[in-house]
Design an enzyme around this catalytic site. Structure first.
Site: not given
Length: 723
Positions: A113, A272, A308, A518, A546, A570, A580
């Site tokens: 400022r 207002e 914020e 994963d 796996g 797969h 499987c």
């Protein structure tokens, strides 16, 4: 004399000019006041704090039980460019007497400022050390010039973000005098934004019938370098809000040049008196936090929107250029060229009522302790003259100064079938600390344990000097990473389908959260830390309990239209193979996974065909894939046949992958990778097309690919949204 300097209290003067900077300075003032044996606090109030039209906000400083040492009326009314210059001049006339009387060791100045520029100029010329808050940021208006001018006058800097720190270094500031602290207002807002009385606060300011997430907070300031455009945008914003027809809390603009014209526009439109609007000059910060946190949307060009509001995930519409260059979370939608009412109205339609992951770009709630620690290191017997660093420091990772530089880090979570693991991982991929617990069997217990382990890690991170940027989660199953939802789980993890992981964890920890499967995480880990670094196209295959993996194409992870790309385990390599876990037959996983090898090992053991001479196997020991591999190495032909079939199935599957996506590299990861590497390379050499036979199969060097991949989602993330 030096001995006396070393043991006396540090006299700190905090100067506040307006309601906005007080929200950042108040937590520091409280921290200083809380340590009277180390610090003496002096408070100087000037600027718009002392003007009735702007709420006489000096009263809230007195209500907060701070003794004001001096009040300076420094504002020349007029709200135009000339009045701003005259106000700076008036402040420079009045400040010397005050600073001479208070004789502070350090003056704390905030922001950008014009009042702050007068403070820094006076203090620098009077040989008073200056600590500047929030330097190094970029916002695209005259504020930038003022902020950088104060930076050059200041002796010490407490900045909020990594980018701001780098900007200060590039501006030749001494790195040892820069503190990456975070925004002090976050210390307060993260601790009090969940107040139970937020509904009462909403009713007080907006009316009894207004509900949370069903109102708008509007705050627009003039842009002093383009006043007419900012007034036009303000008028268009009001028109859009009138048309949008939602209850709106609108705050008066600040005292910059152009504010008087903006107030005239507001009154001309009858804001207002309008039943949908509540026009106010000031809201106490603690209550303003509640109103922003629970708003359906925030609109305007206030820095609160890009700073914020991100801590709560509140949707924000940023209008115009006043915040250009600011770092923002994904909650911010920019309307930089806000030249029509329809464009702003459409932005309201897009944003109103949405919720976003909580962001901590600007702070983690620990800024004040860092700043107090920083103040304690100031040596008053050192030369006052500033020194500049030429050339600028480019790589700050080489620095290791405990109170100045924290290591940017991620919380990584790996949800396995057996264990739940959490780790603090730094930018370079080092695991700073790891936590392991058995994975609970129920959803409620699992979520509770994740939150507890993450909370423990966050506490430890402060001691370990690590700044946690977010949480990355690796889990088995099919995941929608865009929403942070586990769609379908593997059979190994119970009660884990259609689970929203992002929302409860982000809400509880106030951190952004990323989630992926994963296998994909293993690929991301290789891309950032492993063999895939710098490789444009590669495939990672996990060979463990796996079979899974991830595909990187053009440096990006491939998810697929329904998030099941790279379900490599797969791929069917036989029309009539073993069953499987997915319900089909002949998948790679049914032949080559750890479970498949364990199944075959048990079969041979039950038929008394597994054990051979020289093989150490206890009677009570469970049969595993390791026993099968050991038996084959000792010459067991039956075990050799099983492993040959498994290697062939995996090799044929990888050959299919080479023919489909044509990567330049295949990385084998997991406990079986070292065994499969050579036979798979051999099968590719003999069965793949000649154009793909030369593609290398390498074994991963990463010990924790799932955790590292989860961390990489956080460490590589940046958001930049422009509308």
């Amino acid at each position: 004399f030096k001995k006396n300097l070393k043991h006396r209290k540090l006299r700190v003067c905090v100067a506040t000019c307006n309601r906005a900077d007080y929200s950042k300075l108040a937590p520091i003032m409280s921290g200083i006041k809380f340590h009277p044996d180390e610090f003496e606090l002096e408070v100087v109030v000037l600027g718009s704090h002392l003007i009735d039209d702007y709420g006489n906000t000096f009263r809230m400083i007195e209500q907060d039980d701070f003794d004001i040492s001096s009040k300076l009326h420094t504002i020349v009314r007029g709200e135009d460019e000339a009045a701003m210059v005259e106000s700076v001049g008036l402040a420079l006339v009045k400040l010397p007497d005050v600073l001479q009387r208070l004789h502070p060791d350090v003056l704390i100045v905030h922001g950008d400022r014009f009042d702050a520029l007068a403070l820094a100029t006076a203090a620098a010329l009077m040989n008073i050390r200056i600590l500047h808050l929030e330097g190094g940021e970029v916002s695209g208006t005259i504020d930038d010039s003022i902020r950088h001018a104060i930076t050059k006058l200041a002796h010490y800097h407490a900045c909020c973000t990594r980018s701001a720190e780098q900007h200060l270094i590039a501006m030749c500031e001494d790195h040892s005098r820069i503190l990456l602290a975070g925004c002090p207002s976050y210390d307060k807002l993260l601790s009090v934004h969940d107040r139970e009385d937020y509904k009462d606060i909403i009713k007080c300011w907006l009316g009894d019938e207004v509900r949370e997430h069903d109102y708008i907070v509007a705050l627009q300031h003039p842009v002093t370098t383009d006043i007419q455009t900012s007034i036009k945008i303000y008028e268009l914003m009001l028109d859009a809000l009138l048309s949008f027809n939602k209850r709106t809390l609108i705050l008066f603009p600040n005292i910059d040049a152009g504010s008087k014209e903006m107030v005239r526009v507001m009154r001309k439109k009858g804001i207002e008196q309008h039943p949908n609007f509540r026009a106010v000059k000031h809201v106490p910060f603690e209550q303003f936090i509640q109103l922003v946190c629970h708003a359906g949307c925030m609109i305007g060009n206030s820095s609160c929107g890009v700073r914020e509001a991100g801590a709560f995930g509140t949707p924000v519409i940023n209008l115009g250029t006043r915040q250009t260059g600011r770092e923002t979370g994904e909650n911010v939608l920019h309307v930089r060229d806000a030249d029509t009412q329809n464009k702003i109205y459409h932005a309201l339609e897009l944003q109103f009522g949405k919720r976003y992951p909580c962001s901590k770009i600007y702070g983690d709630g620990n800024a004040v302790p860092r700043i107090l620690k920083f103040l304690r290191t100031i040596k008053l017997d050192e030369p006052l003259q500033k020194t500049f660093c030429f050339p600028p420091v480019k790589d700050s990772f080489s620095q290791d100064i405990d109170h100045i530089l924290e290591t940017q880090s991620a919380l990584a979570v790996d949800l396995g079938g057996t264990n739940l693991r959490v780790a603090i991982i730094c930018m370079r991929g080092n695991i700073v600390k790891k936590y392991t617990q058995p994975n609970p069997k129920t959803y409620e217990a699992r979520i509770q344990l994740i939150l507890q382990m993450c909370a423990d890690a966050i506490r430890d991170a402060v001691v370990l000097n690590c700044r946690i940027l977010g949480v990355g989660i690796s889990t088995g199953g099919r995941v929608n990473p865009q929403e942070g939802v586990v769609l379908h789980s593997t059979k190994l993890i119970q009660e884990w389908s259609s689970v929203d992981l992002r929302t409860p964890i982000s809400d509880a920890l106030h951190l952004p959260v990323w989630v992926d499967n994963d296998g994909n995480c293993a690929a991301l880990a290789e891309r950032k830390f492993g063999h895939g670094k710098g490789v444009e196209n590669f495939v990672t295959i996990i060979t463990g309990t796996g079979i899974g993996g991830g595909i990187i194409q053009h440096h990006e992870l491939v998810h697929g239209s329904t998030f099941c790309a790279a379900e490599l385990g797969h791929i069917m390599v036989s029309l009539d193979g073993p069953e499987c876990m997915c319900g089909s037959r002949g998948c790679i996983e049914a032949y080559a996974s750890g479970m498949a090898l364990q199944r075959e090992a048990k079969r041979l053991h039950d038929e008394d065909l597994l054990k051979v001479e020289g093989m150490d196997m206890k009677l009570v020991e469970p049969v595993t894939a390791v026993h099968l591999i050991n038996a084959a190495r000792l010459g067991n032909s039956k075990a050799e046949a099983v492993l040959n079939t498994a290697s062939t199935a995996l090799g044929v599957g990888i050959t299919n992958i080479l023919h489909m996506v044509n990567p330049s590299l295949v990385i084998l990861s997991g406990v079986l990778a070292s065994y499969y590497q050579a036979p798979v390379q051999h099968i590719i050499s003999s069965r793949a097309l000649s154009s793909t036979q030369g593609i290398k199969i390498v074994k991963s060097d990463l010990e924790e690919p799932a955790l590292l991949g989860a961390a990489s989602m956080v460490l590589d993330y940046t958001t930049r949204r422009i509308y």
